[in-house]
Design a protein around this motif. Structure first.
Motif, PDB file in Angstrom:
ATOM      1  N   ASP A   1      30.456 -17.865  -3.307  1.00 13.09           N
ATOM      2  CA  ASP A   1      29.939 -17.477  -4.630  1.00 13.09           C
ATOM      3  C   ASP A   1      30.241 -17.917  -5.615  1.00 13.09           C
ATOM      4  O   ASP A   1      30.043 -18.924  -5.928  1.00 13.09           O
ATOM      5  CB  ASP A   1      30.077 -15.561  -4.858  1.00 13.09           C
ATOM      6  N   ILE A   2      28.147 -17.912  -6.781  1.00 13.24           N
ATOM      7  CA  ILE A   2      28.889 -17.845  -8.373  1.00 13.24           C
ATOM      8  C   ILE A   2      29.203 -16.833  -8.703  1.00 13.24           C
ATOM      9  O   ILE A   2      28.522 -15.662  -8.636  1.00 13.24           O
ATOM     10  CB  ILE A   2      26.837 -18.296  -7.964  1.00 13.24           C
ATOM     11  N   ARG A   3      29.970 -17.261  -9.719  1.00 14.29           N
ATOM     12  CA  ARG A   3      30.353 -16.078 -10.953  1.00 14.29           C
ATOM     13  C   ARG A   3      30.003 -16.157 -11.898  1.00 14.29           C
ATOM     14  O   ARG A   3      30.756 -17.396 -12.571  1.00 14.29           O
ATOM     15  CB  ARG A   3      32.501 -16.265 -10.390  1.00 14.29           C
ATOM     16  N   ILE A   4      29.977 -15.483 -12.711  1.00 11.63           N
ATOM     17  CA  ILE A   4      29.176 -15.929 -13.683  1.00 11.63           C
ATOM     18  C   ILE A   4      29.928 -14.615 -14.730  1.00 11.63           C
ATOM     19  O   ILE A   4      29.445 -13.322 -14.499  1.00 11.63           O
ATOM     20  CB  ILE A   4      27.099 -15.778 -14.456  1.00 11.63           C
ATOM     21  N   GLU A   5      30.433 -14.456 -16.126  1.00 11.25           N
ATOM     22  CA  GLU A   5      31.100 -13.748 -16.883  1.00 11.25           C
ATOM     23  C   GLU A   5      30.188 -14.416 -18.480  1.00 11.25           C
ATOM     24  O   GLU A   5      29.990 -14.927 -18.574  1.00 11.25           O
ATOM     25  CB  GLU A   5      32.904 -13.904 -17.237  1.00 11.25           C
TER      26      GLU A   5
ATOM     27  N   THR B   1      28.530 -11.332  -9.617  1.00 15.51           N
ATOM     28  CA  THR B   1      28.881 -12.118  -8.510  1.00 15.51           C
ATOM     29  C   THR B   1      27.779 -12.502  -7.804  1.00 15.51           C
ATOM     30  O   THR B   1      26.997 -11.537  -7.735  1.00 15.51           O
ATOM     31  CB  THR B   1      30.328 -11.921  -8.094  1.00 15.51           C
ATOM     32  N   TRP B   2      27.280 -13.401  -7.373  1.00 15.78           N
ATOM     33  CA  TRP B   2      26.075 -13.881  -6.799  1.00 15.78           C
ATOM     34  C   TRP B   2      26.312 -15.628  -5.348  1.00 15.78           C
ATOM     35  O   TRP B   2      26.997 -15.581  -5.484  1.00 15.78           O
ATOM     36  CB  TRP B   2      24.998 -14.439  -7.944  1.00 15.78           C
ATOM     37  N   PRO B   3      25.683 -15.063  -4.036  1.00 13.24           N
ATOM     38  CA  PRO B   3      26.058 -15.748  -3.708  1.00 13.24           C
ATOM     39  C   PRO B   3      25.027 -17.054  -3.612  1.00 13.24           C
ATOM     40  O   PRO B   3      24.493 -16.909  -4.203  1.00 13.24           O
ATOM     41  CB  PRO B   3      25.475 -14.960  -1.739  1.00 13.24           C
ATOM     42  N   VAL B   4      25.916 -18.004  -2.508  1.00 12.26           N
ATOM     43  CA  VAL B   4      25.748 -19.108  -3.653  1.00 12.26           C
ATOM     44  C   VAL B   4      24.082 -19.579  -2.815  1.00 12.26           C
ATOM     45  O   VAL B   4      23.369 -20.572  -3.038  1.00 12.26           O
ATOM     46  CB  VAL B   4      27.083 -19.967  -2.405  1.00 12.26           C
ATOM     47  N   SER B   5      23.678 -18.851  -1.581  1.00  9.57           N
ATOM     48  CA  SER B   5      22.337 -18.879  -0.900  1.00  9.57           C
ATOM     49  C   SER B   5      21.580 -18.576  -1.278  1.00  9.57           C
ATOM     50  O   SER B   5      20.207 -18.903  -1.341  1.00  9.57           O
ATOM     51  CB  SER B   5      22.765 -18.230   0.316  1.00  9.57           C
ATOM     52  N   ALA B   6      21.495 -17.955  -2.868  1.00 10.18           N
ATOM     53  CA  ALA B   6      19.904 -17.614  -3.879  1.00 10.18           C
ATOM     54  C   ALA B   6      20.387 -17.850  -4.993  1.00 10.18           C
ATOM     55  O   ALA B   6      20.493 -16.984  -5.225  1.00 10.18           O
ATOM     56  CB  ALA B   6      20.645 -15.335  -3.305  1.00 10.18           C
TER      57      ALA B   6
END
Length: 137
Positions: free
Chosen positions: A104-108, A119-124
């Motif tokens: 996952d991609i995690r952005i704060e 939290t965003w999936p790496v596939s997207a």
């Protein structure tokens, strides 16, 4: 060491330096870690003049190769080029298993006292980038 000043018929003055003074300056320039500019400043002469004396001493060394060297050349063995060491390659241990890829991609995001974690999936990932562009406008 003699540095005399010869006056000519006009505004110009030319200093005459003895051979032993020149040899002393050339020898000082040949010491490791010493710049010719610092030697020139310490002795009150122009750095270009010092560099010319060093070049002349090197040229004289080339001419007199194999014969007895002058006083300045004896004092400056460092003018001969030293061979550069060949680089050595050291083996580095490589990990046997591939490092796990984050799922996952995690952005704060923080504004004032408020913090938002996304939290965003790496596939997207491209959709995540588009969302960030819109958010930051």
């Amino acid at each position: 060491m003699d540095t005399t000043v010869a006056l000519s018929e006009g505004r110009r003055r030319r200093r005459m330096h003895s051979a032993e003074f020149k040899a002393h300056i050339v020898a000082a320039c040949c010491q490791p870690g010493v710049s010719s500019a610092s030697v020139a400043m310490a002795n009150g002469i122009n750095a270009n003049l010092v560099r010319r004396w060093v070049k002349e001493a090197e040229a004289a060394r080339e001419i007199e190769r194999g014969s007895a060297a002058s006083e300045a050349q004896k004092a400056c063995p460092a003018t001969t080029p030293t061979p550069t060491p060949t680089p050595r390659f050291l083996p580095l241990p490589m990990p046997t298993a591939a490092a796990p890829i984050a799922a996952d991609i995690r952005i704060e995001l923080q504004r004032g006292a408020t913090t938002i974690a996304v939290t965003w999936p790496v596939s997207a990932a491209s959709d995540c980038a588009a969302w960030m562009r819109e958010l930051l406008r």
